[in-house]
Design an enzyme around this catalytic site. Structure first.
Site, PDB file in Angstrom:
ATOM      1  N   LYS A 114      47.267 -38.203 -13.309  1.00 49.12           N
ATOM      2  CA  LYS A 114      46.144 -37.284 -13.568  1.00 49.12           C
ATOM      3  C   LYS A 114      46.919 -36.182 -13.930  1.00 49.12           C
ATOM      4  O   LYS A 114      47.563 -35.287 -13.382  1.00 49.12           O
ATOM      5  CB  LYS A 114      45.483 -36.742 -12.354  1.00 49.12           C
ATOM      6  CG  LYS A 114      44.261 -35.940 -12.504  1.00 49.12           C
ATOM      7  CD  LYS A 114      43.222 -35.665 -11.633  1.00 49.12           C
ATOM      8  CE  LYS A 114      42.129 -34.923 -11.878  1.00 49.12           C
ATOM      9  NZ  LYS A 114      42.333 -33.583 -12.265  1.00 49.12           N
ATOM     10  N   ASP A 116      48.081 -32.551 -15.395  1.00 50.99           N
ATOM     11  CA  ASP A 116      47.620 -31.089 -15.058  1.00 50.99           C
ATOM     12  C   ASP A 116      47.565 -30.135 -16.468  1.00 50.99           C
ATOM     13  O   ASP A 116      48.668 -29.485 -16.219  1.00 50.99           O
ATOM     14  CB  ASP A 116      48.157 -30.575 -13.826  1.00 50.99           C
ATOM     15  CG  ASP A 116      47.606 -29.599 -13.288  1.00 50.99           C
ATOM     16  OD1 ASP A 116      46.202 -29.319 -13.430  1.00 50.99           O
ATOM     17  OD2 ASP A 116      47.914 -28.789 -12.200  1.00 50.99           O
ATOM     18  N   TYR A 223      44.135 -40.731 -23.226  1.00 50.64           N
ATOM     19  CA  TYR A 223      43.801 -41.565 -22.138  1.00 50.64           C
ATOM     20  C   TYR A 223      42.270 -42.362 -22.423  1.00 50.64           C
ATOM     21  O   TYR A 223      42.064 -42.795 -21.204  1.00 50.64           O
ATOM     22  CB  TYR A 223      44.101 -41.006 -20.878  1.00 50.64           C
ATOM     23  CG  TYR A 223      43.334 -39.749 -20.642  1.00 50.64           C
ATOM     24  CD1 TYR A 223      42.039 -39.399 -20.809  1.00 50.64           C
ATOM     25  CD2 TYR A 223      44.416 -38.825 -20.299  1.00 50.64           C
ATOM     26  CE1 TYR A 223      41.424 -38.209 -20.430  1.00 50.64           C
ATOM     27  CE2 TYR A 223      43.677 -37.266 -20.147  1.00 50.64           C
ATOM     28  CZ  TYR A 223      42.264 -37.049 -20.039  1.00 50.64           C
ATOM     29  OH  TYR A 223      41.950 -35.970 -20.033  1.00 50.64           O
ATOM     30  N   LYS A 286      39.954 -45.821 -12.893  1.00 46.86           N
ATOM     31  CA  LYS A 286      38.832 -46.102 -14.046  1.00 46.86           C
ATOM     32  C   LYS A 286      38.494 -47.571 -13.818  1.00 46.86           C
ATOM     33  O   LYS A 286      39.435 -48.503 -13.939  1.00 46.86           O
ATOM     34  CB  LYS A 286      39.122 -45.749 -15.063  1.00 46.86           C
ATOM     35  CG  LYS A 286      39.448 -44.366 -15.718  1.00 46.86           C
ATOM     36  CD  LYS A 286      39.834 -44.109 -17.003  1.00 46.86           C
ATOM     37  CE  LYS A 286      40.390 -42.487 -16.912  1.00 46.86           C
ATOM     38  NZ  LYS A 286      41.148 -42.157 -18.214  1.00 46.86           N
ATOM     39  N   LYS A 310      43.174 -36.864  -5.474  1.00 48.28           N
ATOM     40  CA  LYS A 310      43.962 -35.558  -5.291  1.00 48.28           C
ATOM     41  C   LYS A 310      45.046 -35.710  -4.659  1.00 48.28           C
ATOM     42  O   LYS A 310      44.613 -35.961  -3.151  1.00 48.28           O
ATOM     43  CB  LYS A 310      43.019 -34.440  -5.180  1.00 48.28           C
ATOM     44  CG  LYS A 310      42.022 -34.157  -6.384  1.00 48.28           C
ATOM     45  CD  LYS A 310      42.381 -32.882  -7.063  1.00 48.28           C
ATOM     46  CE  LYS A 310      41.492 -32.646  -8.377  1.00 48.28           C
ATOM     47  NZ  LYS A 310      41.386 -31.247  -8.668  1.00 48.28           N
ATOM     48  N   CYS A 404      60.755   3.348  -1.506  1.00 49.59           N
ATOM     49  CA  CYS A 404      61.192   2.466  -2.418  1.00 49.59           C
ATOM     50  C   CYS A 404      62.711   2.038  -2.136  1.00 49.59           C
ATOM     51  O   CYS A 404      63.731   2.826  -1.653  1.00 49.59           O
ATOM     52  CB  CYS A 404      61.190   2.933  -3.879  1.00 49.59           C
ATOM     53  SG  CYS A 404      61.890   2.173  -4.963  1.00 49.59           S
ATOM     54  N   CYS A 407      65.168   3.450  -4.698  1.00 50.92           N
ATOM     55  CA  CYS A 407      65.351   4.861  -5.212  1.00 50.92           C
ATOM     56  C   CYS A 407      64.868   5.656  -3.912  1.00 50.92           C
ATOM     57  O   CYS A 407      65.127   7.023  -3.756  1.00 50.92           O
ATOM     58  CB  CYS A 407      64.912   5.154  -6.599  1.00 50.92           C
ATOM     59  SG  CYS A 407      62.829   5.356  -6.193  1.00 50.92           S
ATOM     60  N   CYS A 422      56.318   2.307  -6.608  1.00 51.26           N
ATOM     61  CA  CYS A 422      56.957   3.409  -6.693  1.00 51.26           C
ATOM     62  C   CYS A 422      56.812   4.493  -7.923  1.00 51.26           C
ATOM     63  O   CYS A 422      56.467   4.000  -9.050  1.00 51.26           O
ATOM     64  CB  CYS A 422      58.551   3.043  -6.912  1.00 51.26           C
ATOM     65  SG  CYS A 422      59.764   4.225  -7.196  1.00 51.26           S
ATOM     66  N   CYS A 428      63.784   5.312 -11.318  1.00 49.88           N
ATOM     67  CA  CYS A 428      63.977   4.199 -10.272  1.00 49.88           C
ATOM     68  C   CYS A 428      64.479   3.121 -11.197  1.00 49.88           C
ATOM     69  O   CYS A 428      64.020   2.602 -12.157  1.00 49.88           O
ATOM     70  CB  CYS A 428      62.484   3.807  -9.742  1.00 49.88           C
ATOM     71  SG  CYS A 428      62.591   2.527  -8.731  1.00 49.88           S
TER      72      CYS A 428
HETATM   73  P1  AMP Z   1      38.875 -31.832 -12.727  1.00 51.34           P
HETATM   74  O1  AMP Z   1      39.335 -30.949 -13.474  1.00 51.34           O
HETATM   75  O2  AMP Z   1      39.471 -31.812 -11.461  1.00 51.34           O
HETATM   76  O3  AMP Z   1      37.258 -32.135 -12.460  1.00 51.34           O
HETATM   77  O4  AMP Z   1      39.467 -33.276 -13.211  1.00 51.34           O
HETATM   78  C1  AMP Z   1      39.068 -34.024 -14.508  1.00 51.34           C
HETATM   79  C2  AMP Z   1      40.048 -33.746 -15.456  1.00 51.34           C
HETATM   80  O5  AMP Z   1      41.011 -34.648 -15.155  1.00 51.34           O
HETATM   81  C3  AMP Z   1      39.654 -34.012 -16.778  1.00 51.34           C
HETATM   82  O6  AMP Z   1      38.667 -33.156 -17.569  1.00 51.34           O
HETATM   83  C4  AMP Z   1      40.713 -34.371 -17.417  1.00 51.34           C
HETATM   84  O7  AMP Z   1      41.153 -32.870 -18.088  1.00 51.34           O
HETATM   85  C5  AMP Z   1      42.002 -34.316 -16.463  1.00 51.34           C
HETATM   86  N1  AMP Z   1      42.639 -35.655 -16.548  1.00 51.34           N
HETATM   87  C6  AMP Z   1      44.143 -35.661 -16.515  1.00 51.34           C
HETATM   88  N2  AMP Z   1      44.386 -36.921 -16.407  1.00 51.34           N
HETATM   89  C7  AMP Z   1      43.565 -37.761 -16.593  1.00 51.34           C
HETATM   90  C8  AMP Z   1      43.320 -39.047 -17.178  1.00 51.34           C
HETATM   91  N3  AMP Z   1      44.277 -39.853 -17.081  1.00 51.34           N
HETATM   92  N4  AMP Z   1      41.869 -39.498 -17.096  1.00 51.34           N
HETATM   93  C9  AMP Z   1      40.863 -38.751 -17.319  1.00 51.34           C
HETATM   94  N5  AMP Z   1      41.132 -37.608 -17.106  1.00 51.34           N
HETATM   95  C10 AMP Z   1      42.295 -36.794 -16.685  1.00 51.34           C
HETATM   96 ZN    ZN Z   2      61.674   3.407  -6.803  1.00 49.99          ZN
END
Ligand code: AMP
Ligand code: ZN
Length: 666
Positions: A114, A116, A223, A286, A310, A404, A407, A422, A428
């Protein structure tokens, strides 16, 4: 001839696409970066000379350049759903039970990382990228095609046996390395640091200048395939196909034939995720069979055939050694917890941020407490609790400092903020340095080659204490500094000299009046000819100007009340810095509106508000922000409200509709 050139352009494009693919998707470069650049330049030249052969998907567009002011909203043909979340294996077992209720035959899963970052939907038509759209609210998002094109992992043209029209979904994110690079650069420029890679990635996608997006170094993984028709029976096959068409597909994705295998995958990555060059916040599962997916369908928010797992934010216990206080370049105080070093999320943690006094009070922190430290999405870990059982009753409560540490000035805390400051901004040390870093930064005086480290050095050596001192620097003063070569010293001197040509509005921004950002500085420079004029402005006059409120106005007046600031401005002037507006800044079209003030209200239909205000200025008039006795004309569009009423009540103001305004300037 033209045919030849067209052929040459096309050949170069094909070749460069191929090299991009080898480099970014296959991780196996065939030619050197240098050779690549030579070919790219050649193509750029040809395209410049032959705009008739323009192509939306030329590899030259990777470098960006297109500027988008407003991103149009686009409706997703297929809704971009969220994912259901699970936090432990029981949740997953429940999910499997729900699936088995609907599906009789065996179920396979694809387990993926997943990522980020920010999700994206990219449309391909006849093998060409035609549109990139953000997730938005899932129903519609922002069209950011020009920015998407700058991301090398997203192919502009496809290869092999691809369907005529389909969407690829994926995630755009930043590697830790690129994120650190961005922050390093920001630090050098004296800008605030970004908190985490995810927000930085999604923020970058919405930048107006695609060349700037390119510089951020975003990465992508695709993906999900989506279209009216699906050219395969399983998600796994679709990923393979996507790979064969030239997409960057996750290398870690795994086909699992049972939930037990899924759990193994999760356990492995929970432990090893810190070895990845990018951040993940979990695993996505999936159902593999497309037929089974269709049978399972969707809830109101998410597919029943997919599930996010998560990871828990990691938490460890360690001892608090001391609390120290950092003074930022703006004078803001940040308390820092110094900890007994402890391993957390793949790195050794020695410090955690405490943000402000309120947080310390809420934690009830005592000296030498044993604290729980957590690493969430942010790079700097934080203290989330205290192990009271281990507290020694003799240890005293942490008392916030009153003065501070840099200074010695007594700190202040404004009512609307939790942070201490400050107030000694002129003397400073970190603030002095911060002010000069700001002065030389790109958007201010743009003095190249003068980085934050050099400024710190110069300050330590007592060579500079405010921006005006820069202009008195000599090469022989620079040369003895550590790591300072003849060449760089000369560059710095040249850069300082060149900054004397920087226009007034940027100088106005650069001198660092509190609350005066770029836009406000521009507005001020339009309304006041010089520092001398601005110096005599009153709060009442200043708040007449659009976008300038009481807080800004007061800060400006305060700045000019300080004799040290006035002396600095005097000196800047004597060195030849632009302390007044040059003639070239704004060419007047006429003086028809001279000494007249304008305000626009309601929904305008003949022109935008910006354009209208521009016209006022171009004809010598002034825009002000409120209805008052100082206002001459109120120009009203549709649905004008309280301003119109107030103007009528005052009686002295002439009220115009849009056409009448145009007539006025002819
Ligand atoms: P959340 O934001 O926690 O609702 O998680 C959903 C989001 O995970 C999706 O909108 C994607 O942007 C993200 N995501 C990251 N990796 C994947 C993945 N391998 N497959 C599907 N979604 C993913
Ligand atoms: Zn200062």
């Amino acid at each position: 001839m033209a045919e030849n050139i067209k052929q040459k352009i096309e050949d170069l494009r094909t070749e460069l696409h191929q090299h991009n693919y080898s480099y970014y998707i296959e991780d196996a470069a065939i030619i050197s970066d240098f050779e690549f650049d030579v070919k790219l330049k050649e193509l750029q030249e040809l395209e410049k000379d032959h705009p008739e052969f323009y192509d939306d998907n030329s590899p030259t567009l990777r470098v960006g350049g297109a500027v988008t002011k407003n991103f149009p909203t686009v409706r997703h043909q297929f809704r971009m759903y969220s994912l259901d979340n699970s936090y432990n294996f029981e949740d997953l077992e429940d999910w499997e039970k729900r699936i088995i209720k609907t599906i009789d035959d065996p179920v396979e899963f694809v387990a993926e990382l997943k990522y980020d970052g920010a999700s994206i939907s990219v449309l391909y038509e006849n093998g060409k990228l035609t549109e990139g759209v953000t997730r938005g609210d899932g129903f519609s998002g922002d069209e950011i095609t020009a920015n998407v094109r700058t991301i090398s992992e997203i192919p502009l043209t496809l290869k092999g046996d691809y369907p005529e029209r389909f969407f690829m979904r994926g995630e755009i994110f930043l590697t830790r390395k690129n994120f650190d690079k961005i922050n390093k650069r920001r630090e050098e420029e004296g800008l605030d640091l970004f908190m985490n890679p995810r927000n930085t990635a999604s923020g970058s996608l919405k930048m107006q200048d695609s060349a700037e997006v390119r510089k951020r170094g975003l990465t992508a993984v695709l993906y999900q395939y989506i279209a009216d028709e699906t050219p395969a029976e399983t998600h796994w096959e679709l990923l393979e196909k996507a790979r064969s068409w030239g997409f960057k597909v996750s290398a870690q994705a795994k086909l699992c034939s049972s939930l037990a295998e899924v759990k193994e995958f999760i356990t492995y990555w929970d432990e090893h995720r810190h070895e990845l060059p990018f951040e993940i916040d979990g695993i996505v599962l999936k159902v593999n069979s497309i037929r089974q997916q269709a049978k399972l369908g969707y809830t109101a928010k998410s597919p029943r055939w997919a599930m996010a797992y998560k990871f828990k934010a990691e938490k460890v216990e360690t001892e608090l050694k001391t609390v120290t206080y950092q003074v930022g370049r703006t004078g803001a105080i940040t308390p820092v917890a110094n900890l007994k070093p402890v391993l957390l999320a793949g790195t050794t943690v020695k410090r955690a941020t405490l943000h402000n006094e309120d947080i310390i009070k809420k934690l009830g922190l005592h000296e030498h407490d044993f604290v729980y430290v957590e690493k969430g999405g942010e790079i700097i870990p934080k203290i989330v609790g205290v192990n009271l059982e281990k507290r020694n009753p003799e240890n005293r409560e942490i008392k916030y400092i009153t003065h501070c540490p840099e200074c010695g000035t007594e700190l202040i805390k404004t009512a609307d903020q939790a942070v201490h400051f400050c107030p000694n901004d002129l003397h400073c040390p970190p603030q002095v340095v911060g002010r000069m870093i700001h002065y030389v930064s790109r958007k201010a005086l743009n003095i190249e080659n003068l980085g934050s480290e050099t400024i710190e050095q110069l300050y330590r050596e007592k060579l500079v204490e405010n921006p005006a001192d820069l202009y008195a620097l000599t090469k022989s003063q620079l040369l003895p500094l550590e790591r300072m070569a003849e060449r760089s010293a000369q560059n710095i001197i040249d850069g300082i000299e060149k900054s004397k040509e920087i226009p007034f509005e940027k100088v106005l921004f650069g001198i660092g009046i509190k609350h005066v950002g770029e836009t406000v500085a521009k507005k001020l420079a339009k309304n006041f000819e010089s520092f001398e004029e601005l110096q005599h402005a009153t709060v009442e006059q200043l708040i007449q100007i659009e976008d300038i409120g009481g807080k800004i106005a007061e800060s400006i007046v305060l700045f000019f009340q300080n004799p040290e600031n006035l002396l600095m401005l005097e000196r800047l002037k004597s060195y030849g810095v632009q302390v007044e507006r040059g003639e070239s800044t704004e060419k007047l079209l006429s003086t028809k509106l001279e000494n007249r003030t304008f305000l626009f209200t309601g929904k305008l239909s003949l022109f935008t508000r910006e354009a209208a205000e521009d016209m006022v200025e171009k004809h010598g008039g002034r825009n002000i922000s409120a209805v008052s006795a100082n206002l001459n004309y109120l120009v009203v569009g549709e649905k004008a409200g309280s301003k119109l009423k107030k103007a009528k009540d005052l009686g002295s103001i002439e009220i115009l509709d849009e056409q009448q305004f145009l007539d006025l300037i002819g």
